[in-house]
Enzyme design. Structure first.
Site, PDB file in Angstrom:
ATOM      1  CG  ASP A 123      -0.325  -0.041   2.526  1.00 33.11           C
ATOM      2  OD1 ASP A 123       0.761  -0.633   2.639  1.00 33.11           O
ATOM      3  OD2 ASP A 123      -0.888   0.515   3.482  1.00 33.11           O
ATOM      4  N   GLY A 124       1.934   1.283   0.790  1.00 32.79           N
ATOM      5  CA  GLY A 124       2.771   2.484   0.835  1.00 32.79           C
ATOM      6  C   GLY A 124       3.461   2.751  -0.485  1.00 32.79           C
ATOM      7  CB  THR A 145       1.445  -6.830   1.096  1.00 32.12           C
ATOM      8  OG1 THR A 145       1.398  -6.985   2.523  1.00 32.12           O
ATOM      9  CG2 THR A 145       0.037  -6.896   0.554  1.00 32.12           C
ATOM     10  NE  ARG A 191       1.410  -3.580   6.702  1.00 31.77           N
ATOM     11  CZ  ARG A 191       1.255  -2.655   5.767  1.00 31.77           C
ATOM     12  NH1 ARG A 191       1.900  -1.510   5.845  1.00 31.77           N
ATOM     13  NH2 ARG A 191       0.450  -2.860   4.744  1.00 31.77           N
ATOM     14  NE  ARG A 280       8.573 -21.209  29.225  1.00 29.61           N
ATOM     15  CZ  ARG A 280       9.618 -22.046  29.242  1.00 29.61           C
ATOM     16  NH1 ARG A 280      10.360 -22.200  28.154  1.00 29.61           N
ATOM     17  NH2 ARG A 280       9.900 -22.726  30.331  1.00 29.61           N
ATOM     18  CG  HIS A 286      11.673  -9.844   9.204  1.00 26.36           C
ATOM     19  ND1 HIS A 286      11.548  -9.303  10.464  1.00 26.36           N
ATOM     20  CD2 HIS A 286      11.431  -8.842   8.337  1.00 26.36           C
ATOM     21  CE1 HIS A 286      11.278  -8.010  10.356  1.00 26.36           C
ATOM     22  NE2 HIS A 286      11.189  -7.711   9.083  1.00 26.36           N
TER      23      HIS A 286
END
Length: 362
Positions: A123-124, A145, A191, A280, A286
């Site tokens: 989107d950016g 994305t 996100r 835990r 990533h």
């Protein structure tokens, strides 16, 4: 339309399948007799003759894109910094500062006689591409994305690979959680949307799935865990999206940054206090972006790359290629970046999970 030379760039966070788009777009353009240039690190390679010790612009030939479909990352590199319209950009002295270099970029495209840009991004990055289109640049966007949060496309490449990685990790935790009668909290990316958490949580057999679209209560999650204990299921798997929000609370960010992070650790502490069970947290991070794309993402990326070149052929600029049903179509780029695609709270996958007894913490 008389097209002789096009450029391709990749921006924002990397996603499995970027190289497949580059390969398909390059080979399709070469079949048309066009010259293809790759811009390194978003738009940096356009503004600087050298980026990270390598030429800022690289010719893309059939030889250069051979054998890259299965590779993760991007041969052109990328950057999540450097918004062209008022945020940080790299200055000539190597530091970062505020400047709008869009006029310089438009000038460089004209100087290098580049007829069109295929911009691959989320989107950016696509908002930047749209702004450049409004300034007169011929642009076609390709949605990328792992978060699957771009509107105007049913799917973005990279998402299925991220779900596959997360699902395997969740599945591997069942045996160790059961052996130690622990609660395992697994934080995944996404996100401000919960697509990865929802899909991987359901596929991985999670007992609790927490997504940003449904605020959660730690007490309700603890009730679910103790309910399982009473049924002699003395372990639980909780999958939480990095942007998940407690009811009446705020998202968790890494201190001093605008990046999501820490919500899994916070929840693990709360759950251990509420249930008395060893709890835990595993943050996948990533690893969801890395490695080879699954076949679905490879094929979707290849279709997007070829479709983007076809849009250039037709002169359909200011558009984004997107998947709608089983077909790749062109949609207005401005429409595509207006809204974020969030998980509907009555989504069929959400309903399926609830019917199977999965808690969403609400």
């Amino acid at each position: 339309m008389n097209i002789r030379r096009i450029a391709i760039n990749t921006g924002g966070g990397d996603a499995p399948g970027l190289n497949a788009v580059i390969r398909a777009a390059t080979l399709t353009a070469l079949e048309n007799g066009w010259e293809v240039l790759g811009i390194r690190r978003g738009y940096m390679g356009l503004l600087h003759d050298e980026v990270d010790g390598e030429p800022g612009m690289v010719p893309l030939s059939a030889e250069r894109v051979r054998g890259i479909t299965h590779l993760g990352g991007t041969i052109l590199g990328t950057t999540a910094r450097g918004n062209l319209f008022g945020l940080e950009v790299r200055q000539s002295d190597g530091t970062w500062g505020d400047r709008d270099p869009s006029a310089d970029i438009m000038g460089r495209f004209a100087e290098m006689e580049i007829d069109a840009l295929i911009a691959i991004g989320g989107d950016g990055s696509l908002k930047i591409a749209h702004r450049l289109f409004l300034k007169g640049l011929r642009v076609v966007g390709v949605p990328k994305t792992i978060d699957n949060d771009l509107s105007a496309t049913d799917m973005t490449f990279g998402f299925q690979t991220a779900v596959d990685v997360a699902t395997e990790a969740i599945g591997r935790l069942h045996s160790t959680a059961e052996a130690h009668q622990r609660v395992m909290v697994v934080q995944v990316m996404g996100r401000h949307t919960g697509w990865i958490a929802l899909e991987s949580g359901l596929a991985g057999g999670a007992d609790v799935i927490l997504i940003p679209e449904i605020p959660f209560s730690a007490e309700r999650i603890a009730e679910k865990i103790m309910e399982r204990d009473r049924a002699r299921r003395r372990f639980s798997i909780v999958v939480i999206a990095e942007g998940a929000v407690p009811a009446g609370g705020l998202p968790s960010f890494v201190e001093g940054t605008g990046r999501y992070g820490g919500i899994g650790d916070r929840l693990a502490v709360e759950l251990e206090a509420l249930t008395g069970k060893d709890t835990r947290c595993l943050t996948l991070g990533h690893i969801q972006r890395g490695g080879s794309p699954v076949p679905y993402d490879r094929n979707l990326a290849l279709r997007f790359g070829a479709a983007a070149v076809h849009a250039v052929e037709r002169g359909n600029f200011g558009c984004m290629v997107g998947l709608q049903g089983n077909h790749v179509r062109s949609v207005p780029l401005g429409d595509a970046v207006t809204d974020i695609k969030r998980v509907p709270i009555d989504d069929e996958v959400v309903r399926t999970a609830r019917r199977m007894g999965v808690s969403f913490g609400d």
